[in-house]
Every structure is written in C-alpha cells, then in structure tokens.
Design a protein around this motif. Structure first.
Motif, PDB file in Angstrom:
ATOM      1  N   UNK A 226       0.846  -1.188   0.000  1.00  0.00           N
ATOM      2  CA  UNK A 226       0.000   0.000   0.000  1.00  0.00           C
ATOM      3  C   UNK A 226       0.884   1.240   0.000  1.00  0.00           C
ATOM      4  N   UNK A 227       0.550   2.202  -0.846  1.00  0.00           N
ATOM      5  CA  UNK A 227       1.345   3.421  -0.968  1.00  0.00           C
ATOM      6  C   UNK A 227       0.427   4.633  -1.041  1.00  0.00           C
ATOM      7  N   UNK A 228       0.929   5.755  -0.539  1.00  0.00           N
ATOM      8  CA  UNK A 228       0.304   7.026  -0.885  1.00  0.00           C
ATOM      9  C   UNK A 228       0.586   7.257  -2.370  1.00  0.00           C
ATOM     10  N   UNK A 229      -0.362   7.898  -3.047  1.00  0.00           N
ATOM     11  CA  UNK A 229      -0.180   8.091  -4.489  1.00  0.00           C
ATOM     12  C   UNK A 229      -0.620   9.495  -4.898  1.00  0.00           C
ATOM     13  N   UNK A 230       0.176  10.121  -5.729  1.00  0.00           N
ATOM     14  CA  UNK A 230      -0.223  11.373  -6.379  1.00  0.00           C
ATOM     15  C   UNK A 230      -0.622  11.031  -7.808  1.00  0.00           C
ATOM     16  N   UNK A 231      -1.899  11.172  -8.085  1.00  0.00           N
ATOM     17  CA  UNK A 231      -2.377  10.944  -9.455  1.00  0.00           C
ATOM     18  C   UNK A 231      -2.143  12.231 -10.235  1.00  0.00           C
ATOM     19  N   UNK A 383     -11.947  -0.946  -9.122  1.00  0.00           N
ATOM     20  CA  UNK A 383     -11.024  -0.881 -10.245  1.00  0.00           C
ATOM     21  C   UNK A 383      -9.754  -1.653  -9.912  1.00  0.00           C
ATOM     22  N   UNK A 384      -9.148  -2.178 -10.931  1.00  0.00           N
ATOM     23  CA  UNK A 384      -7.856  -2.851 -10.837  1.00  0.00           C
ATOM     24  C   UNK A 384      -7.174  -2.616 -12.176  1.00  0.00           C
ATOM     25  N   UNK A 385      -6.295  -1.605 -12.195  1.00  0.00           N
ATOM     26  CA  UNK A 385      -5.840  -1.092 -13.475  1.00  0.00           C
ATOM     27  C   UNK A 385      -4.321  -1.016 -13.560  1.00  0.00           C
ATOM     28  N   UNK A 386      -3.743  -1.507 -14.659  1.00  0.00           N
ATOM     29  CA  UNK A 386      -2.296  -1.376 -14.858  1.00  0.00           C
ATOM     30  C   UNK A 386      -1.911   0.090 -14.994  1.00  0.00           C
ATOM     31  N   UNK A 387      -0.758   0.431 -14.428  1.00  0.00           N
ATOM     32  CA  UNK A 387      -0.340   1.826 -14.428  1.00  0.00           C
ATOM     33  C   UNK A 387       1.179   1.917 -14.425  1.00  0.00           C
ATOM     34  N   UNK A 388       1.678   3.121 -14.657  1.00  0.00           N
ATOM     35  CA  UNK A 388       3.113   3.387 -14.618  1.00  0.00           C
ATOM     36  C   UNK A 388       3.344   4.732 -13.941  1.00  0.00           C
ATOM     37  N   UNK A 401       8.899   3.505 -12.522  1.00  0.00           N
ATOM     38  CA  UNK A 401       8.391   2.175 -12.160  1.00  0.00           C
ATOM     39  C   UNK A 401       7.296   1.785 -13.145  1.00  0.00           C
ATOM     40  N   UNK A 402       7.213   0.500 -13.417  1.00  0.00           N
ATOM     41  CA  UNK A 402       6.143   0.015 -14.296  1.00  0.00           C
ATOM     42  C   UNK A 402       5.753  -1.397 -13.891  1.00  0.00           C
ATOM     43  N   UNK A 403       4.895  -2.012 -14.691  1.00  0.00           N
ATOM     44  CA  UNK A 403       4.433  -3.381 -14.469  1.00  0.00           C
ATOM     45  C   UNK A 403       3.804  -3.546 -13.085  1.00  0.00           C
ATOM     46  N   UNK A 404       2.947  -2.596 -12.719  1.00  0.00           N
ATOM     47  CA  UNK A 404       2.190  -2.744 -11.481  1.00  0.00           C
ATOM     48  C   UNK A 404       0.719  -2.456 -11.744  1.00  0.00           C
ATOM     49  N   UNK A 405      -0.120  -2.921 -10.822  1.00  0.00           N
ATOM     50  CA  UNK A 405      -1.564  -2.744 -10.931  1.00  0.00           C
ATOM     51  C   UNK A 405      -2.063  -2.021  -9.686  1.00  0.00           C
ATOM     52  N   UNK A 406      -2.795  -0.950  -9.871  1.00  0.00           N
ATOM     53  CA  UNK A 406      -3.378  -0.201  -8.763  1.00  0.00           C
ATOM     54  C   UNK A 406      -4.834  -0.598  -8.587  1.00  0.00           C
ATOM     55  N   UNK A 407      -5.227  -0.936  -7.365  1.00  0.00           N
ATOM     56  CA  UNK A 407      -6.576  -1.430  -7.109  1.00  0.00           C
ATOM     57  C   UNK A 407      -7.257  -0.626  -6.011  1.00  0.00           C
ATOM     58  N   UNK A 408      -8.580  -0.598  -6.065  1.00  0.00           N
ATOM     59  CA  UNK A 408      -9.351   0.075  -5.036  1.00  0.00           C
ATOM     60  C   UNK A 408     -10.783   0.235  -5.473  1.00  0.00           C
ATOM     61  N   UNK A 441      -3.402   3.503  -1.477  1.00  0.00           N
ATOM     62  CA  UNK A 441      -4.029   2.581  -2.420  1.00  0.00           C
ATOM     63  C   UNK A 441      -3.192   1.329  -2.502  1.00  0.00           C
ATOM     64  N   UNK A 442      -3.816   0.248  -2.934  1.00  0.00           N
ATOM     65  CA  UNK A 442      -3.124  -1.036  -3.028  1.00  0.00           C
ATOM     66  C   UNK A 442      -2.439  -1.175  -4.377  1.00  0.00           C
ATOM     67  N   UNK A 443      -1.167  -1.576  -4.363  1.00  0.00           N
ATOM     68  CA  UNK A 443      -0.381  -1.778  -5.580  1.00  0.00           C
ATOM     69  C   UNK A 443       0.156  -3.208  -5.612  1.00  0.00           C
ATOM     70  N   UNK A 444      -0.099  -3.858  -6.732  1.00  0.00           N
ATOM     71  CA  UNK A 444       0.455  -5.195  -6.947  1.00  0.00           C
ATOM     72  C   UNK A 444       1.592  -5.084  -7.947  1.00  0.00           C
TER      73      UNK A 444
END
Length: 446
Positions: A226-231, A383-388, A401-408, A441-444
């Motif tokens: 889990x990370x804080x995230x700035x969109x 949502x469960x979406x690939x992001x960079x 960073x890449x190849x991760x999925x953000x979910x929530x 948010x949760x990051x895989x």
C-alpha cells in the motif's frame, strides 16, 4: 434563403397535424488532418460533414431518425421515420416536453477562423515529428504525431419556436516519440489545444514529449504493498471518467448509478470540490446551450465532499422533481441522454513537489496504461488497473516504475483525497484537474 429553417417549418406543420412535437438537431463542419512519418508527408485528409437528427414526441413516447442529406424530401422522410418509431415505442407516463426558446449567453470567443497559409500548417505537422527526433539521440522514432484543425456548428430547432445555433473552431496536435536505451523502450508524448493558431507552441510540445518518454526508460518493478499516491493532473481525468455517468439523473432513476440515494450526503473528502462548467474556455465541451437548446449554466456537483446536484435534461428534471441543469446530450444519430460538459476539480494550494514530499514513500502515477476498459467495474466502482509512474522517497525521485496494478474502489478513493495541487492540466480536455494526493491505495507489483 435559410433552407434549413424553411424545411423545418414544413416538418413542424406536419407534426402539428399529426398531434406530435418535433425537434431537429443539425450539426456539421470541416476538419483537416496532417501527419508526417520519417520526415515525409504521410497523411493529408480534409473532410466535410453534416447531419440532421429528428426527434418526435407523442405524449411519453419518443422516436428518432437521422439523415446526412438535408434537402426537403430527405428531411420529410426522416420525420416520418421518427414519427413511426415514436408510435412503435408506446411508452406510458408523463408527456415529454420540448424546450421553449430562452436567451442564451453569447460565446463568440469559440469561433475565430483565421486565414492561415497551408505551408504554415504543414510546417506544424512536420516540426512535431522533426523536433522530437532532433532533441535527444535516444528518440528512435515518432510513431504518432499530427496536426488537425476543426470548424463545426450545431443548430437546434423545435416546434415550440426554438432556433439556436453556435459555431466553434480549434487547432490541436500531438507528438508521441519512442525512446530507446539498450533493451528498454518507452513511448510518451504531449499535445496542444488552441483556439488561435498563434498560440501553438511546437517547441514546448516536442520538448515535453521527449522529456516524458526519456524519463520512463529503464523502469523497475514496484514492490507490492500500500502506498500514498499522487495521481498526475493529466491522469486524474481517468478517475472522473469512472464517476462520469453516476451524475446522470437518468442513470440514478434506472438504478445504474452509485450516487442513487446519496444526494445531499458527504461521500468524498472535504478537499474535493467539483464543478460542471460549460463556459470554461480551456475545455473541449464548452457550449452556450445543451442539445435540447436549454441555456448553459454552471452546476456544483461536489462541495466540501457533499454531493450537491445531479445532472438533468428537461424530461428527468420534471420526472424526478430536480433542478433543470441543461445537460441534455445527443448527436443527430443518437437518442437523448444526460452527460456533463467540462468537469473542473478545484485546485489546492500545494505544488506537485510538496505533494510528492508529503509522505515517506509516494507513487507518482503518470499513466493508466490501459484506460477504463483495463479494469473498472461501473456497477460497483471497483477498479484494478495497470499503471506506470515514478517512486519518490522523502521527496526525491528514486526512478521510473512500471508493471504494477493499482486497485481500489472509486468512492473510497474520493474519500481518501488528502490534498490537491495548485496547477491544472493543459487545455484540450473536458476534464480539468490538478494533481491529487490519495492517502493510500493497493499496488500489486514485484
């Protein structure tokens, strides 16, 4: 002679004899698109279009039909088709109304056609590719770039005496360079949107596009957690797209909106303020009236996290006893729906760097890799979406960073907004957003 008006008057007279009400939406325009590939002119397309859509109302029933031929015979045939469709529907309920004529706020700033020589337009398209290739040796190609200009009109006439028209024009373009460094390759880019040709700044577009592509090279995987995230301000529009349809009173009435039963309730962070503003010149959905001819107006959607209003057209304002917000939306070829115009998220007071330094570890999300179709469920908001993006530690960038999925869940995301940036994304979108800090948010990832 105004042939559109005279042809419509024939239709309106027929509708009165048939005991019906009728509305005609006419739209069209011209578009020029130019593209270069490998420093050669690759595409040049100039198109013109026009279309008329007729809506017939018989009590609670509505019928639609459209044509690309605006002569009197074709329009009369289209009216008869729409009338037949209305008779087929046989819907029960309250009589649907048409908009009575009302004064609108003039928006002459939307239409400013300039006499620009073709060689200057070609230069813009050429330089969008050429400058990207010249700015950094790691740019191997520019797969997507181009210049376009659009001039359009929309006119609405109805049997209540409505006759409104507006025109607009704008210039746009983009450059998406491909950067390579060893085995790593990344593509990113930048675009422009201008209502005056003189406001086009190609060098700014190409410089930003190259910088964005190169900065993403040699990305590493993000550790799951889990990370804080700035969109990023250019990406928060994806979050608004998730809740876009929830504001429609029609969607609420049909039980398809997660905002059903929540009007007047606090369902987002105190920091979240959202306005629908059809007069915002930076937006692409700017217009003086909606697609029923109702004068445009600003509508507060969220205030201090409280859902203040739903969006309505004439029918659903009456049906649900809600304020009429003038948000009827259709094209000549579609049925009438309800949709926002320019969604404007109120800015905060913090710089992007302040937001990125607000926690020990922060993910700066700069791209939703697959868009909404990659993993958003509208019925639940999950949502469960690939992001960079980029990882920051103690305010300093660790790297891409890449190849991760953000979910929530999108409603939980709105509740977890901690702060907002003090600058907006570039013009050219109907969603005007600052950078937004989310608590967690949760990051895989790896």
């Amino acid at each position: 002679m105004d042939t559109i008006k005279s042809n419509f008057e024939k239709i309106a007279n027929l509708a009165r004899q048939d005991g019906a009400k009728v509305e005609m939406l006419v739209s069209g325009g011209e578009e020029l698109s130019i593209g270069y590939q490998k420093k050669k002119l690759d595409s040049f397309e100039s198109t013109q279009s026009q279309m008329a859509g007729i809506r017939v109302i018989l009590g609670a029933s509505q019928g639609y039909a459209y044509t690309e031929n605006l002569n009197d015979e074709s329009l009369l045939r289209t009216y008869r088709d729409a009338l037949a469709n209305a008779k087929t529907v046989q819907k029960q309920g309250a009589t649907v109304s048409l908009m009575a004529p009302k004064a609108i706020t003039p928006m002459s700033n939307l239409y400013n056609v300039q006499d620009v020589p073709m060689n200057k337009k070609l230069d813009i398209a050429r330089l969008l590719e050429e400058q990207c290739l010249e700015k950094d040796p790691r740019i191997s190609a520019v797969p997507y770039s181009g210049y376009s200009e659009v001039s359009s009109f929309k006119r609405i006439l109805n049997s209540e005496g409505m006759d409104q028209e507006f025109k607009q024009n704008y210039y746009s373009g983009y450059a998406y360079p491909l950067a390579k460094d060893g085995e790593s390759s990344k593509m990113d880019g930048e675009g422009f949107f201008a209502r005056s040709f003189d406001d086009i700044k190609v060098s700014e577009v190409t410089e930003k596009g190259v910088k964005k592509a190169v900065s993403r090279l040699n990305a590493t995987k993000l550790t799951t957690g889990n990370y804080a995230v700035v969109i990023d301000r250019d990406q928060f529009s994806t979050v608004l797209q998730m809740i876009y349809s929830y504001f429609s009173a029609k969607q609420v009435d049909e039980g398809k909106s997660l905002f059903k039963g929540k009007l007047g309730q606090k369902i987002a962070s105190d920091k979240f303020q959202l306005l629908d503003d059809p007069f915002e010149a930076r937006g692409t959905a700017t217009r003086p009236f909606d697609d029923e001819g109702a004068p445009s107006q600003k509508t507060v959607l969220f205030e201090n996290g409280v859902l203040k209003n739903l969006l309505t057209n004439l029918e659903y304002a009456h049906k649900m006893n809600l304020p009429h917000t003038s948000h009827g939306r259709r094209s000549p070829a579609s049925q009438l729906e309800i949709a926002p115009t320019n969604l404007v998220v109120a800015k905060g007071t913090k710089s992007l760097q302040d937001l990125l330094a607000s926690q020990t570890k922060v993910v700066h999300l700069t791209e939703f890799a697959g868009g909404l179709h990659a993993g958003f469920k509208e019925s639940t908001g999950d949502f469960s979406m690939p992001a960079e993006g980029f990882l920051y530690e103690n305010g300093k960038c660790v790297g891409p960073i890449d190849q991760f999925v953000m979910s929530g869940n999108v409603l939980e995301l709105l509740r977890d907004i901690e702060d907002l940036g003090n600058d907006y994304n570039k013009p050219g979108s109907s969603m005007i957003c600052p950078d937004v800090l989310i608590k967690s948010l949760s990051f895989a990832g790896a």
